[in-house]
Design a protein around this motif. Structure first.
Motif, PDB file in Angstrom:
ATOM      1  N   SER A  77       9.401 -21.312  47.008  1.00  0.00           N
ATOM      2  CA  SER A  77       7.846 -21.918  47.165  1.00  0.00           C
ATOM      3  C   SER A  77       7.317 -22.195  45.854  1.00  0.00           C
ATOM      4  CB  SER A  77       7.061 -20.632  47.849  1.00  0.00           C
ATOM      5  OG  SER A  77       6.803 -19.673  46.802  1.00  0.00           O
ATOM      6  N   VAL A  78       7.925 -22.258  44.736  1.00  0.00           N
ATOM      7  CA  VAL A  78       7.603 -22.598  43.563  1.00  0.00           C
ATOM      8  C   VAL A  78       7.925 -24.026  43.150  1.00  0.00           C
ATOM      9  CG1 VAL A  78       7.625 -22.165  40.996  1.00  0.00           C
ATOM     10  CG2 VAL A  78       7.714 -20.278  42.658  1.00  0.00           C
ATOM     11  N   GLU A  79       7.036 -24.874  43.107  1.00  0.00           N
ATOM     12  CA  GLU A  79       7.274 -26.305  42.723  1.00  0.00           C
ATOM     13  C   GLU A  79       7.649 -26.534  41.216  1.00  0.00           C
ATOM     14  OE1 GLU A  79       4.589 -29.097  43.855  1.00  0.00           O
ATOM     15  OE2 GLU A  79       3.974 -28.381  45.740  1.00  0.00           O
ATOM     16  N   GLY A  80       8.571 -27.219  41.165  1.00  0.00           N
ATOM     17  CA  GLY A  80       9.160 -27.487  39.790  1.00  0.00           C
ATOM     18  C   GLY A  80       8.397 -28.228  38.833  1.00  0.00           C
ATOM     19  N   GLU A  81       8.512 -28.193  37.691  1.00  0.00           N
ATOM     20  CA  GLU A  81       7.519 -28.830  36.535  1.00  0.00           C
ATOM     21  C   GLU A  81       8.278 -30.273  36.342  1.00  0.00           C
ATOM     22  OE1 GLU A  81       5.124 -27.507  34.892  1.00  0.00           O
ATOM     23  OE2 GLU A  81       5.377 -25.844  36.158  1.00  0.00           O
ATOM     24  N   PRO A  82       7.491 -31.158  36.066  1.00  0.00           N
ATOM     25  CA  PRO A  82       7.791 -32.655  35.785  1.00  0.00           C
ATOM     26  C   PRO A  82       8.904 -32.976  34.734  1.00  0.00           C
ATOM     27  CG  PRO A  82       5.715 -32.261  35.630  1.00  0.00           C
ATOM     28  CD  PRO A  82       6.067 -31.271  35.948  1.00  0.00           C
ATOM     29  N   MET A  83       9.882 -33.740  34.738  1.00  0.00           N
ATOM     30  CA  MET A  83      10.751 -33.889  33.801  1.00  0.00           C
ATOM     31  C   MET A  83      11.397 -35.287  34.341  1.00  0.00           C
ATOM     32  SD  MET A  83      14.291 -32.599  35.394  1.00  0.00           S
ATOM     33  CE  MET A  83      15.095 -33.167  34.052  1.00  0.00           C
ATOM     34  N   ILE A  84      12.376 -35.928  33.429  1.00  0.00           N
ATOM     35  CA  ILE A  84      13.030 -37.246  33.822  1.00  0.00           C
ATOM     36  C   ILE A  84      14.357 -36.949  33.697  1.00  0.00           C
ATOM     37  CG2 ILE A  84      11.090 -38.472  33.058  1.00  0.00           C
ATOM     38  CD1 ILE A  84      12.295 -39.165  30.523  1.00  0.00           C
ATOM     39  N   ILE A  85      15.198 -37.674  34.419  1.00  0.00           N
ATOM     40  CA  ILE A  85      16.373 -38.096  34.109  1.00  0.00           C
ATOM     41  C   ILE A  85      16.864 -39.401  33.928  1.00  0.00           C
ATOM     42  CG2 ILE A  85      18.753 -38.238  35.573  1.00  0.00           C
ATOM     43  CD1 ILE A  85      17.751 -36.101  37.416  1.00  0.00           C
ATOM     44  N   VAL A  86      17.496 -39.689  32.670  1.00  0.00           N
ATOM     45  CA  VAL A  86      17.531 -40.950  32.048  1.00  0.00           C
ATOM     46  C   VAL A  86      19.083 -41.468  32.083  1.00  0.00           C
ATOM     47  CG1 VAL A  86      17.340 -42.183  29.894  1.00  0.00           C
ATOM     48  CG2 VAL A  86      15.709 -40.289  30.451  1.00  0.00           C
ATOM     49  N   ALA A 117       8.737 -41.538  29.946  1.00  0.00           N
ATOM     50  CA  ALA A 117       8.329 -40.987  31.327  1.00  0.00           C
ATOM     51  C   ALA A 117       7.393 -41.787  31.815  1.00  0.00           C
ATOM     52  CB  ALA A 117       7.822 -39.710  31.168  1.00  0.00           C
ATOM     53  N   ARG A 118       6.417 -42.420  31.145  1.00  0.00           N
ATOM     54  CA  ARG A 118       5.506 -43.309  31.628  1.00  0.00           C
ATOM     55  C   ARG A 118       5.571 -44.873  31.715  1.00  0.00           C
ATOM     56  NH1 ARG A 118       0.494 -39.958  28.859  1.00  0.00           N
ATOM     57  NH2 ARG A 118       0.760 -38.175  30.212  1.00  0.00           N
ATOM     58  N   ASN A 119       6.983 -45.173  31.380  1.00  0.00           N
ATOM     59  CA  ASN A 119       7.055 -46.810  31.048  1.00  0.00           C
ATOM     60  C   ASN A 119       7.553 -47.203  32.358  1.00  0.00           C
ATOM     61  OD1 ASN A 119       8.663 -49.324  30.760  1.00  0.00           O
ATOM     62  ND2 ASN A 119       8.832 -48.792  28.555  1.00  0.00           N
ATOM     63  N   PRO A 120       6.675 -48.184  32.768  1.00  0.00           N
ATOM     64  CA  PRO A 120       6.874 -48.814  34.306  1.00  0.00           C
ATOM     65  C   PRO A 120       8.144 -49.638  34.415  1.00  0.00           C
ATOM     66  CG  PRO A 120       4.933 -49.759  33.364  1.00  0.00           C
ATOM     67  CD  PRO A 120       5.480 -48.640  32.572  1.00  0.00           C
ATOM     68  N   GLU A 121       8.617 -50.346  33.412  1.00  0.00           N
ATOM     69  CA  GLU A 121       9.675 -51.191  33.433  1.00  0.00           C
ATOM     70  C   GLU A 121      11.029 -50.350  33.603  1.00  0.00           C
ATOM     71  OE1 GLU A 121      11.943 -54.233  30.486  1.00  0.00           O
ATOM     72  OE2 GLU A 121       9.879 -54.125  30.386  1.00  0.00           O
ATOM     73  N   THR A 176      16.367 -46.619  34.689  1.00  0.00           N
ATOM     74  CA  THR A 176      16.558 -46.281  33.594  1.00  0.00           C
ATOM     75  C   THR A 176      16.092 -44.965  33.470  1.00  0.00           C
ATOM     76  OG1 THR A 176      16.914 -48.541  32.831  1.00  0.00           O
ATOM     77  CG2 THR A 176      16.890 -46.768  31.054  1.00  0.00           C
ATOM     78  N   VAL A 177      14.888 -44.852  33.624  1.00  0.00           N
ATOM     79  CA  VAL A 177      14.088 -43.382  33.931  1.00  0.00           C
ATOM     80  C   VAL A 177      13.890 -43.128  35.240  1.00  0.00           C
ATOM     81  CG1 VAL A 177      12.264 -42.263  33.147  1.00  0.00           C
ATOM     82  CG2 VAL A 177      13.416 -43.546  31.333  1.00  0.00           C
ATOM     83  N   ILE A 178      14.376 -41.827  35.704  1.00  0.00           N
ATOM     84  CA  ILE A 178      14.121 -41.403  37.014  1.00  0.00           C
ATOM     85  C   ILE A 178      13.274 -40.162  36.969  1.00  0.00           C
ATOM     86  CG2 ILE A 178      15.108 -40.538  39.004  1.00  0.00           C
ATOM     87  CD1 ILE A 178      17.435 -42.455  37.365  1.00  0.00           C
ATOM     88  N   PRO A 179      12.005 -40.171  37.489  1.00  0.00           N
ATOM     89  CA  PRO A 179      11.093 -38.941  37.606  1.00  0.00           C
ATOM     90  C   PRO A 179      11.640 -37.733  38.522  1.00  0.00           C
ATOM     91  CG  PRO A 179       9.977 -40.953  38.322  1.00  0.00           C
ATOM     92  CD  PRO A 179      11.297 -41.235  38.263  1.00  0.00           C
TER      93      PRO A 179
END
Length: 155
Positions: free
Chosen positions: A62-71, A111-115, A121-124
Motif C-alpha cells: 500500500s506504500v507508493e514508491g519514491e520517484p527515481m529514474i532509469i537511464v 529527470a526533468r529533461n523532456p528531450e 534515454t531517461v525513464i521515470p
C-alpha cells in the motif's frame, strides 16, 4: 549391472504446467496439475512424472514508491557503454560508474529533461517498481545498458 542402475526411481521433478491443463492447489502453496506429463521420448526419465509449480504470491504494497529514474547509458554514451554480451553486466564498468555519478550530481536536470524522456534515454520510475521495470527494459532492448538512478539524499 548393479540393481541400482536398473531400479525404477520415484522422484518428483518440478515442471511447467502446460496451458489448458487443470491444476489443484494443496496446503503447502504448491500447484499440482491433474494428470501427468507425456514426453515424446520414451527413454526420458522425466516422463510420466507429476508436474509441480511453485506459487509465488505477489506482495501487495500500500506504500507508493519514491520517484527515481532509469537511464539508458547506451544511448547517453552514444553506444560506448553497452551490455551486448550479457544483459546483466556492462562492457565498461568504470565508464558507467563515472556517467552514473555525473547523472546523480545533476539528477534534477536529467529527470526533468523532456528531450531525454521523449527518446527514452531517461525513464521515470518509482522505488517500488524499478527492479521489474529494469528487467522489462533489458529484455526489450538487447545490448542496451540501463541503470537505476536515485535522487540525492537530503542531509
Amino acid at each position: 549391472m548393479d540393481d541400482w542402475e536398473t531400479a525404477d526411481w520415484d522422484a518428483l521433478v518440478p515442471l511447467a504446467v502446460p496451458k489448458g491443463e487443470e491444476e489443484q492447489e494443496d496446503d503447502s502453496g504448491l500447484k499440482k496439475s491433474v494428470g501427468t506429463s507425456k514426453r515424446d521420448d520414451e527413454n526420458d526419465w522425466l516422463a510420466d512424472q507429476p508436474k509441480i509449480e511453485h506459487v509465488v504470491e505477489e506482495e501487495e504494497s500500500s506504500v507508493e514508491g519514491e520517484p527515481m529514474i532509469i537511464v539508458n547509458l547506451t544511448l547517453l554514451s552514444n553506444g560506448t557503454i553497452h551490455s551486448k554480451f550479457d544483459r546483466n553486466s556492462v562492457n565498461d564498468p568504470d565508464g558507467a560508474r563515472e556517467l552514473r555519478l555525473k547523472i546523480e550530481a545533476n539528477y534534477k536536470d536529467y529527470a526533468r529533461n523532456p528531450e531525454l524522456a521523449m527518446n527514452k534515454t531517461v525513464i521515470p520510475a518509482a522505488t517500488n517498481v524499478w527492479r521489474d521495470a529494469l528487467v522489462v527494459l533489458r529484455n526489450e532492448n538487447e545490448g542496451h545498458y540501463f541503470s537505476p538512478i536515485f535522487p540525492p539524499k537530503l542531509k
